[in-house]
Design an enzyme around this catalytic site. Structure first.
Site, PDB file in Angstrom:
ATOM      1  N   CYS A  99       3.256 -20.690  -6.796  1.00 50.73           N
ATOM      2  CA  CYS A  99       3.883 -20.447  -7.680  1.00 50.73           C
ATOM      3  C   CYS A  99       4.863 -19.775  -7.242  1.00 50.73           C
ATOM      4  O   CYS A  99       6.477 -20.160  -7.349  1.00 50.73           O
ATOM      5  CB  CYS A  99       2.872 -20.655  -8.849  1.00 50.73           C
ATOM      6  SG  CYS A  99       1.587 -21.302  -9.149  1.00 50.73           S
ATOM      7  N   HIS A 155       7.128 -15.947 -13.384  1.00 46.91           N
ATOM      8  CA  HIS A 155       6.160 -16.167 -12.745  1.00 46.91           C
ATOM      9  C   HIS A 155       7.235 -14.713 -11.229  1.00 46.91           C
ATOM     10  O   HIS A 155       6.640 -15.764 -10.135  1.00 46.91           O
ATOM     11  CB  HIS A 155       5.327 -16.989 -12.024  1.00 46.91           C
ATOM     12  CG  HIS A 155       4.062 -16.521 -11.453  1.00 46.91           C
ATOM     13  ND1 HIS A 155       3.152 -17.255 -10.878  1.00 46.91           N
ATOM     14  CD2 HIS A 155       4.231 -15.012 -11.449  1.00 46.91           C
ATOM     15  CE1 HIS A 155       2.711 -16.432 -10.071  1.00 46.91           C
ATOM     16  NE2 HIS A 155       2.599 -15.478 -10.682  1.00 46.91           N
TER      17      HIS A 155
END
Length: 559
Positions: A99, A155
């Protein structure tokens, strides 16, 4: 013929069940657009629309390479199939295996080795974020008049307020800061007792939105609100980073209807999540048309990494999974859909990497790329739109100096050029080289999902000879990485090892600090959020400076 008729009937029924509307049936012609603009407080036809395109970047989370209809999946994705078929499919498109790395490279145009995020992901309790000295894509777009909005998963770190999306170029932010969480409650536990709420609107916890709405649908509603309130004659950058289809595997009940025949519960849940995501993207596209953006828009769709078979994702026939540098971890579903494309309905097989969006989109937005910004991405718009050759000839997939070292790796195995204990991967033209510990390397065929639980009996595995730490593949001829050519072409291995060594000389130190106990949401009102206070640090440093000065004065008096 009867069977065909039944299938056709089921297809119509499925469309009705999923709530898909035919885009043409909405009558979204010039009249509708003008009416919409009038609804926004503008006189129909007043003012000239911007020559700068609206940019809509949609990032799915953990979608496997096979998990789209046009790659042969049993999961139906009619919206993605239609958008891709009418646009340009990217069939030699690469991202990063996890991610944070993919998101950081998209937003900066730089490889991980040039931001310090070479290792793993940014953990919730780490005092870490995308380094503040890196200029971001939304910051560059704001310079040329774009309104910038982000909806979904960030993130990229949040331990300081300066790390938050609204401080990194976005006018507004609605979404989560962490890598995963409950789709309904928006709570996340990083470890036992370390739990908190993770839904934000701009810089504050969005408690008002805690209504138990499934995140894919909630994010889509927010996108519709943004499109309804913005002036379509002003350029818009909309970054939609859906949480789906990342674990935990959750979906509203109605989306399971077509997948009850899938015995593997993880695959069934995953299929329902993807069906909901496909419908969401349909609704975003409808909103773009309804509110007058579509004709001057560029829609880019991408997964952030490969699928995770243990969580329902499939990368077949590619090798490996999320978190690895095999093709299954880094080769992604991707396409561009836009009325502005010259070669619509085509397939691009040229080399494209997620870092390329940064320079490509800035150029399309009529912006300037500063000479002092050392980018790793290339402007690939002509490659995509006109079918020209890609300016890209290589990709540094990564060099991770602190990943678990391969026990048998050595400088000798790397011909004195490279320590093959280090995890790394590079692509140069047709060749791909991997060193170190490459990670989970199975091929996971569709029948592996046929049972109630994960069954590795179906998986294809290769037993490597002891001590192996170098692999070489011709990806053009062997995209499934079945034939290792490292012993046959040692000179090619040496060339790629030298290229790795060259890249490594430009690497910055790895940023991967230990966890900070002050990150506990219990100390922050039950919310995951910034905990590092710059003022406290200054006070401490000021106190220490004052103490040092006082010591010096005392010494002088004593003398």
């Amino acid at each position: 013929m009867v069977a065909v008729g039944v299938l056709a009937g089921l297809s119509v029924l499925s469309l009705l069940t999923y709530g898909y509307l035919a885009w043409d049936s909405l009558g979204l012609g010039p009249g509708e657009t003008e009416a919409t603009r009038a609804g926004l407080g503008e006189e129909p036809g007043a003012g000239a629309p911007s020559s700068q395109p609206h940019i809509i970047f949609i990032l799915a989370d953990d979608q496997g390479f096979r998990d789209v209809g046009y790659h042969g999946s049993e999961i139906r994705t009619p919206t993605l199939d239609k958008l891709a078929a009418e646009g340009v499919k990217l069939e030699n498109y690469y991202v990063q295996p996890m991610c944070t790395p993919s998101r950081s490279q998209f937003i900066t145009g730089k490889y991980q080795i040039h931001t310090g995020l070479q290792h793993s992901i940014i953990r919730p309790t780490q005092p870490n974020c995308l380094p503040l000295d890196n200029i971001t894509l939304p910051q560059k777009l704001k310079e040329v008049g774009y309104s910038t909005h982000m909806v979904g998963k960030w993130h990229l770190g949040f331990y300081r307020r300066e790390c938050m999306p609204t401080q990194r170029g976005f006018d507004t932010f609605f979404g989560s800061l962490l890598g995963s969480g409950d789709y309904y409650t928006h709570f996340k536990c990083d470890s036992p007792g370390i739990c908190g709420y993770d839904l934000y609107e701009n810089d504050n916890a969005a408690w008002d939105h805690d209504n138990g709405i499934y995140s894919t649908q909630m994010y889509t509603q927010k996108v519709q609100q943004i499109l309804a309130s913005h002036n379509p004659r002003k350029p818009l950058f909309l970054y939609i980073a859906y949480q789906a289809v990342h674990s935990p595997l959750q979906a509203p009940g109605k989306y399971f209807e077509h997948y009850r025949s899938i015995n593997n519960i993880n695959r069934r849940r995953y299929a329902a999540m993807l069906a909901c995501l496909d419908e969401a993207i349909n609704n975003v596209t409808l909103a773009l048309k309804k509110y007058g953006y579509y004709e001057n828009s560029i829609i880019i769709y991408s997964s952030d990494n490969g699928g995770q078979p243990m969580a329902g994702g499939s990368n077949w026939p590619l090798r490996g999974s999320k978190g690895t540098y095999w093709e299954g971890g880094i080769r992604a579903v991707g396409f561009v859909h836009s009325p502005l494309l010259k070669n619509k309905g085509s397939v691009c097989k040229e080399l494209v990497h997620i870092t390329d969006w940064f320079p490509t989109l800035i150029t399309l937005a009529e912006g300037q790329i500063d000479e002092d910004i050392q980018l790793d991405g290339y402007d690939i718009w002509e490659t995509i739109s006109e079918g020209r050759r890609s300016p890209r000839v290589d990709i540094l997939h990564n060099i991770d100096p602190i990943y678990t070292k391969a026990k048998n790796g050595s400088w000798a195995a790397g011909y004195g050029i490279w320590n093959t204990a280090i995890q790394s991967a590079i692509r140069v033209n047709h060749w791909k080289l991997l060193t170190g510990n490459p990670g989970y390397s199975d091929w996971v065929p569709p029948q592996a999902f046929s049972n109630a639980g994960p069954n590795r009996w179906h998986n294809e595995r290769v037993s490597w000879s002891a001590g192996k730490t170098v692999w070489l593949f011709n990806i053009t001829a062997d995209p499934y990485e079945r034939v290792d050519l490292s012993a046959r072409y040692p000179d090619v291995v040496k060339q790629l090892l030298r290229r790795l060594s060259q890249f490594n000389k430009t690497a910055v130190p790895v940023r991967y600090p230990p966890k900070d106990p002050r990150s506990n949401p219990k100390l922050n009102g039950g919310v995951w959020g910034p905990w590092f206070k710059e003022d406290e640090k200054k006070k401490k440093s000021d106190k220490s400076k004052g103490a040092n000065k006082q010591k010096k004065k005392n010494k002088k008096k004593a003398n």
